[in-house]
Each structure stands twice: as structure tokens, then as C-alpha cells.
Design an enzyme around this catalytic site. Structure first.
Site, PDB file in Angstrom:
ATOM      1  CD  GLU A   1      -2.887   1.086   2.412  1.00  0.00           C
ATOM      2  OE1 GLU A   1      -2.835   0.143   3.220  1.00  0.00           O
ATOM      3  OE2 GLU A   1      -3.708   2.015   2.512  1.00  0.00           O
ATOM      4  NE  ARG A   2       3.054   1.931   5.605  1.00  0.00           N
ATOM      5  CZ  ARG A   2       3.256   1.310   6.755  1.00  0.00           C
ATOM      6  NH1 ARG A   2       4.375   0.639   6.967  1.00  0.00           N
ATOM      7  NH2 ARG A   2       2.340   1.349   7.707  1.00  0.00           N
TER       8      ARG A   2
ATOM      9  CD  GLN B   1      16.096  35.332 -12.087  1.00  0.00           C
ATOM     10  OE1 GLN B   1      16.121  36.284 -11.313  1.00  0.00           O
ATOM     11  NE2 GLN B   1      17.168  34.918 -12.726  1.00  0.00           N
TER      12      GLN B   1
ATOM     13  N   GLY C   1      -2.865  31.381  -9.119  1.00  0.00           N
ATOM     14  CA  GLY C   1      -3.585  32.499  -8.512  1.00  0.00           C
ATOM     15  C   GLY C   1      -5.005  32.088  -8.143  1.00  0.00           C
TER      16      GLY C   1
END
Ligand SMILES: Cc1cc2nc3c(=O)[nH]c(=O)nc-3n(C[C@H](O)[C@H](O)[C@H](O)COP(=O)(O)OP(=O)(O)OC[C@H]3O[C@@H](n4cnc5c(N)ncnc54)[C@H](O)[C@@H]3O)c2cc1C
Length: 389
Positions: free
Chosen positions: A252-253, A289, A349
Site C-alpha cells: 500500500e505504501r 524569474q 492564482g
């Protein structure tokens, strides 16, 4: 279109032709049967039950399971990873989790069950006719598995089960529950696995639990009120349950680490696309940037996490014990997906907060990954036992 993992030479040590065929098959299935409907299913908080049958027909449910129980036959770990990655790319981790509940509930039957139990309990699930879920967590015991209280008392040829299981994926409509119960005294030695059919008198389920994410998967609480379960449904011997639970967690991990990586990849891809389109102050926001550097950091983390998880998977495939490493891989990939999904929403945003943008769902769906299958803190407990020896 070939995916990145399929085309890059550096991934050929993991993904060969077999894995690429599986990847393409699952991708076609996802494009045809899931993607067109996924937004609707998310809003309805449910996907149709017949998707199990369709997924079975496409070979998705039985992948890697023994042929004698209706599976495709043994598959290597990267075949399963290729299939899991493509399923996650449907854009709803809830669909992946709901369809995938069999991958955490069938393995204990295969590892502990008798031939008769395997024949009786596995094929109908792999055919997509029955839904199978795993019940470990209880209202008062999650991380502390050894402290579960659901009691199974032997009375002649059956057990009488009383108690409750919490947060069970596919719990609302599962036909059978691979369930951890207490057959003995306190502590881990008193735990056993019992498969409980959901039509057993006294078995009931809550309303669907309302969740932050994974909306398309049904998550429920399950109650047992004097449920009579035949002893033929006990998996292995009484008291073997805890070890089987721990073994099952490894698989599962790894699945969760893969889910985290695909979540990060999709969040990065969405962000790279968006920053080229969105303009602010007279230029695309990719022109700043700070935006580019954020994306560079995201891309670096995505790549490091993918490489690490594949490496650990390769070692598991080679038969190496990876208990420490898989715990590290789960934590690392989830830390990356936490960071990358957060930044992806930030780069979008206000639109990133809106449901029509995939990053909104990725952000919500991601949150469970560092909790389910063993929390981040429990992973650290496991790792600390290795590094402090
Ligand atoms: C959407 C969803 C689906 C799920 N699906 C399933 C399912 O199909 N089957 C199933 O059995 N379970 C399922 N779970 C349950 C999940 O595995 C548990 O939520 C998880 O193991 C944590 O257990 P808990 O919620 O009881 O938290 P707790 O164990 O109560 O933990 C609470 C906090 O305490 C911390 N903590 C606990 N012990 C320690 C410690 N020793 N050291 C440091 N910190 C500690 C934890 O890390 C966590 O931060 C699901 C949960 C969710 C939300």
C-alpha cells in the site's frame, strides 16, 4: 502520444515493452471510460458501479494476480506501477482509490487463505462483479493497529463479531470486507483476519463520509452488531492478522508513493502550461524569474522523487527487504507532492482555487496521502528503528 516514462531511455531499465503495452492499454481505457465523466463523478461523489466490470474487462483489476483465480498471472512490479500511474492520470485520485480497494483487500486472502477461500473470495472481485474493501482502522485506533477493539468471539462453527471500522475506502458498497478483528487477548498477538460479507445480518454502513478530497470514492464507517461469520472465513490461523497487516502495508505504501508522484507530475504539467498562457504586467507570468525558479524547484523535486521511488521499487522487485526505504519513499514523495501541489495552486492564482482547474483537485486529493497507509509520523517511527540500531 507516448508518455515521458515510455520514451526516456533512462527509464528503460524499469519499463520495457510489456510495461509499455500495459501503460498504453490502461491509458486508452482511462481516456475512453473515465476522463469524459470524471468531473461529473467527482461532483456526485460516486462513480458508477459498472466501472469495476469495465476495468476488469480491460485487464486492469486482475493485473498481476494468479491466473487460477482469474488474474493475468504474475506481473513484475513495474507493470503494476505503469498501470497505477496511468489510472491516476484520470485526474481523480478518488476513482483510482475506489477501483483500487481490491489491491489492499485481496492480498491478505492470497497470502493467508486456503485454496478453497481463494477460489471462493477472489475471482468474482477480479471480474469486477463484487467489490472488496479492507477494514483495519477503527474510530479509536488508526496508527495504533495493535489496539483495535472489534471483537470476534468463536461460538461453534462461527464467530460473533461486534465493533466498528472507520474511514473504509469502498466501505459504502463493498460486498466483502477483509477485516482485522480481535480473536485473542490484548495487543498485536490477539489480532486475526476475517472476511465478512456485507449481507451478513447485523452488518451496516454509515452514510458516505464527507471528505476534503477523493470525492469520487465512497468512504464509510461500518458497524458490526452480533454478525455471525462462518469460521471458514478466518484467514490463516488465529493471531496471524497483525503480521499480515504489516506485510500488506508495504504494498500500500508503494502504491501511495506512486500516487503522490503522479499527483506532483500533473501539478507541474498544469503549471508549466498555465504560466505560459497567463499574462500579468504585460507579459506571460513565465517571464518572471521568480516563477521560473519556482517551477525549476518543482521539477527538481518531481524528478528526485520519481527516481527514488522507482529505485526502491526495483529493489523490492529484486526481492530485497525495503521496509525502511519504502517508508522513506512514502514520506519523501508525499513531502514533494505537498509542496508541488501547494505551489501549483499559488502559480494559478485565484483560478487555482476554482474547481474547474485540475490543480484545485490535485491539492485537495493529495492531502490524504501522508495520512493513509500509515502517517508521516508512523513512517518516521519505522525508519528510526532502522537507523538507531
Ligand atoms: C480517505 C481515507 C481513506 C481511508 N481508507 C482506509 C481503508 O480503506 N481501510 C482502513 O483500514 N483505513 C483507511 N483509512 C484510515 C487511515 O489509514 C488512517 O486514518 C491512518 O492510518 C491514521 O489513523 P487515524 O486517522 O486513526 O489517526 P491517529 O492514529 O489517531 O493519528 C493522529 C495523529 O497522531 C499521530 N500519531 C499517532 N501515533 C503516533 C506516534 N506513535 N508517534 C507520533 N505521532 C503519532 C499521527 O501521525 C497523526 O498525526 C482511510 C482514511 C481516509 C481519510
Amino acid at each position: 502520444m507516448a508518455s515521458e516514462t515510455e520514451t526516456k531511455a533512462s527509464y528503460q531499465e524499469y519499463f520495457g515493452e510489456t510495461q509499455n503495452i500495459i501503460r498504453r492499454t490502461v491509458r486508452k481505457f482511462v481516456e475512453r471510460e473515465i476522463k469524459p465523466f470524471v468531473d461529473e463523478w467527482e461532483e456526485k461523489c460516486e462513480f458508477p458501479r459498472d466501472l469495476y466490470g469495465k476495468a476488469a474487462e480491460a485487464g486492469l483489476l486482475g493485473l498481476g494476480y494468479p491466473e487460477e483465480y482469474g488474474g493475468s498471472g504474475k506481473a513484475d512490479i513495474f507493470s503494476e506501477i505503469a498501470a497505477g500511474e496511468e489510472l491516476m492520470r484520470c485526474g481523480s485520485a478518488g476513482v483510482a482509490a475506489g477501483l483500487g480497494s481490491l489491491h489492499i483487500s485481496i492480498p491478505p486472502i492470497l497470502s493467508l487463505g486456503t485454496e478453497e477461500q481463494k477460489q471462493r473470495l477472489v475471482p468474482s472481485v477480479l471480474r469486477g462483479e463484487k467489490i472488496s474493501a479492507l477494514g483495519i482502522t477503527e474510530p479509536n485506533a488508526g496508527s495504533d493497529v495493535a489496539n483495535i477493539k472489534t471483537k470476534a468471539t468463536r461460538k461453534g462453527d462461527h464467530y460473533v463479531v461486534n465493533g466498528s471500522k472507520m474511514f473504509i475506502t469502498s466501505g459504502g458498497r463493498a460486498d466483502q470486507l477483509t477485516c482485522a478483528v480481535r480473536t485473542g487477548g490484548e495487543g498485536y498477538q490477539g489480532i486475526s483476519f476475517l472476511v465478512i460479507p456485507s449481507d451478513t445480518p447485523g452488518y451496516s454502513v454509515s452514510e458516505k463520509l464527507k471528505k476534503m478530497g477523493w470525492w469520487a470514492s465512497d468512504t464509510a464507517q461500518i458497524f458490526f452488531d452480533d454478525c455471525k461469520v462462518p469460521v471458514e472465513n478466518l484467514l490463516g490461523e488465529e493471531g496471524q492478522g497483525f503480521y499480515a497487516i504489516m506485510e500488506n502495508f508495504q504494498n500500500e505504501r508503494l502504491q501511495i508513493a506512486i500516487m503522490a508522484n503522479v499527483t506532483s507530475e500533473m501539478a507541474l504539467e498544469e503549471s508549466l502550461r498555465y504560466v505560459r498562457e497567463r499574462e500579468a504586467f504585460g507579459r506571460p507570468i513565465s517571464g518572471f524569474q521568480v516563477t521560473r525558479h519556482k517551477l525549476v524547484d518543482m521539477a527538481t523535486l518531481v524528478e528526485a522523487s520519481r527516481e527514488f521511488v522507482y529505485r526502491v521499487a526495483a529493489k523490492i522487485n529484486a526481492g530485497e527487504n525495503q521496509i525502511k526505504e519504502i517508508s522513506m519513499a512514502k514520506n519523501f514523495s508525499c513531502m514533494v507532492s505537498d509542496r508541488v501541489t501547494y505551489d501549483a495552486v499559488q502559480l494559478h492564482g485565484g483560478y487555482g482555487y476554482m474547481r474547474e482547474y485540475l490543480v484545485e483537485r490535485l491539492y485537495r486529493d493529495n492531502r490524504i496521502l501522508s495520512i493513509g497507509g500509515g502517517t508521516q509520523e508512523i513512517m518516521k517511527e519505522i525508519i528510526s528503528k532502522f537507523i538507531f540500531t
